[in-house]
Design a protein around this motif. Sequence first.
Motif, PDB file in Angstrom:
ATOM      1  N   UNK A 258      49.721  40.838  36.022  1.00  0.00           N
ATOM      2  CA  UNK A 258      50.093  39.633  36.766  1.00  0.00           C
ATOM      3  C   UNK A 258      50.056  39.835  38.277  1.00  0.00           C
ATOM      4  N   UNK A 259      50.579  40.982  38.780  1.00  0.00           N
ATOM      5  CA  UNK A 259      50.602  41.187  40.224  1.00  0.00           C
ATOM      6  C   UNK A 259      49.314  41.811  40.754  1.00  0.00           C
ATOM      7  N   UNK A 260      48.420  42.193  39.852  1.00  0.00           N
ATOM      8  CA  UNK A 260      47.127  42.758  40.254  1.00  0.00           C
ATOM      9  C   UNK A 260      46.009  42.062  39.471  1.00  0.00           C
ATOM     10  N   UNK A 261      45.646  40.849  39.844  1.00  0.00           N
ATOM     11  CA  UNK A 261      44.591  40.127  39.126  1.00  0.00           C
ATOM     12  C   UNK A 261      43.228  40.757  39.347  1.00  0.00           C
ATOM     13  N   UNK A 262      42.295  40.377  38.507  1.00  0.00           N
ATOM     14  CA  UNK A 262      40.948  40.927  38.580  1.00  0.00           C
ATOM     15  C   UNK A 262      40.299  40.586  39.920  1.00  0.00           C
ATOM     16  N   UNK A 263      39.744  41.601  40.558  1.00  0.00           N
ATOM     17  CA  UNK A 263      39.103  41.432  41.864  1.00  0.00           C
ATOM     18  C   UNK A 263      37.604  41.194  41.676  1.00  0.00           C
ATOM     19  N   UNK A 264      37.072  40.029  42.085  1.00  0.00           N
ATOM     20  CA  UNK A 264      35.638  39.743  41.906  1.00  0.00           C
ATOM     21  C   UNK A 264      34.725  40.773  42.560  1.00  0.00           C
ATOM     22  N   UNK A 265      35.147  41.343  43.705  1.00  0.00           N
ATOM     23  CA  UNK A 265      34.317  42.357  44.369  1.00  0.00           C
ATOM     24  C   UNK A 265      34.212  43.616  43.515  1.00  0.00           C
ATOM     25  N   UNK A 267      34.452  43.664  40.240  1.00  0.00           N
ATOM     26  CA  UNK A 267      33.577  43.301  39.112  1.00  0.00           C
ATOM     27  C   UNK A 267      32.114  43.466  39.521  1.00  0.00           C
ATOM     28  N   UNK A 268      31.760  43.013  40.696  1.00  0.00           N
ATOM     29  CA  UNK A 268      30.374  43.143  41.154  1.00  0.00           C
ATOM     30  C   UNK A 268      29.993  44.606  41.323  1.00  0.00           C
ATOM     31  N   UNK A 269      30.917  45.409  41.850  1.00  0.00           N
ATOM     32  CA  UNK A 269      30.650  46.845  42.000  1.00  0.00           C
ATOM     33  C   UNK A 269      30.388  47.487  40.646  1.00  0.00           C
ATOM     34  N   UNK A 270      31.199  47.150  39.647  1.00  0.00           N
ATOM     35  CA  UNK A 270      31.015  47.690  38.297  1.00  0.00           C
ATOM     36  C   UNK A 270      29.655  47.288  37.735  1.00  0.00           C
ATOM     37  N   UNK A 271      29.316  46.015  37.884  1.00  0.00           N
ATOM     38  CA  UNK A 271      28.048  45.517  37.339  1.00  0.00           C
ATOM     39  C   UNK A 271      26.863  46.194  37.997  1.00  0.00           C
ATOM     40  N   UNK A 272      26.903  46.321  39.302  1.00  0.00           N
ATOM     41  CA  UNK A 272      25.776  46.937  40.029  1.00  0.00           C
ATOM     42  C   UNK A 272      25.672  48.426  39.719  1.00  0.00           C
ATOM     43  N   UNK A 273      26.794  49.078  39.548  1.00  0.00           N
ATOM     44  CA  UNK A 273      26.764  50.526  39.305  1.00  0.00           C
ATOM     45  C   UNK A 273      26.296  50.896  37.904  1.00  0.00           C
ATOM     46  N   UNK A 274      26.766  50.142  36.901  1.00  0.00           N
ATOM     47  CA  UNK A 274      26.519  50.536  35.514  1.00  0.00           C
ATOM     48  C   UNK A 274      25.476  49.694  34.776  1.00  0.00           C
ATOM     49  N   UNK A 275      25.103  48.554  35.356  1.00  0.00           N
ATOM     50  CA  UNK A 275      24.236  47.646  34.603  1.00  0.00           C
ATOM     51  C   UNK A 275      22.951  47.262  35.315  1.00  0.00           C
ATOM     52  N   UNK A 276      22.874  47.507  36.605  1.00  0.00           N
ATOM     53  CA  UNK A 276      21.694  47.074  37.363  1.00  0.00           C
ATOM     54  C   UNK A 276      20.680  48.207  37.509  1.00  0.00           C
TER      55      UNK A 276
END
Length: 276
Positions: A258-265, A267-276
């Motif tokens: 609740x006090x640490x919601x998902x950070x869109x930046x 998410x993008x870092x994860x996607x670029x690092x592991x999926x791109x």
Amino acid sequence: MKRKIEALPPVTYENDLENRRIQLEKIIKSKQNRVNEKSQLKDAGKIRIVPHKNSVQFYLITKKNDTTGKYLPRNQDDFARQLIQYNYDEKVLRSAKKELAAIKKLLDHNRKAGIQKVFQRFSKNRKPLVEPVTLPDEEFAAQWQTHKSPGNINFSSPEFITANGEKVRSKSEVIIADTLFRLKIPYKYEMPLELKNGSLIYPDFCCLNLRTRQEVYWEHFGFMDDPDYVSKTISKIQNIQDSGYNFGERFIFTMEKSELPLNPKFVQTMAERYLA
């Protein structure tokens, strides 16, 4: 003509080779400087090392057919060690230069005339008439999307709609899905995955890394405030790992509370690092 699945995946080692090229160039520069600094040792010969009691003795060999050499007294130990290091640096330098030349040649070939380039350079009228050993990314992604059966989409929950028009379960899943869509990373929502223990789970996203042609499952754990949920999450991650889906290769995850919601930046870092 309907394509068959590709016989030869695309090259995945170019990034590794590029990093190796950079490292080799640094080593070559360093060793070249050391060899230049000790240029007076170039024709000094080589050292034969003979075990002696609890130490070693050094013999200097300067003639081609000499296998014994001249004994060096203890006050020349430093000279012997410098010559040994010089001989090593010279050999490393030669080997590194050969390896660097081979890497540059291979990288240049792949970029200018690699197997993928052959099909790319065919005309639009010729392409449909051949069966390429390596498919273009777009065609491979289209086949992957077609061959994947629909995921676990029959659920009742508040409607969260992604940029691609899909229904998901939460705002955080919208963030992930929209990031994948924006980065043009193919994915399917809640595809079934059977684990080694026989259980069937539905990870949030099954993604396709087009560079490696690997499927990567992405789980988002959104209730990390709840101790029971945390315990189940740890067990689930362990079961996925035990089934051969190692983190960073075939499995990734994100978390929030609740006090640490998902950070869109992030998410993008994860996607670029592991999926791109």
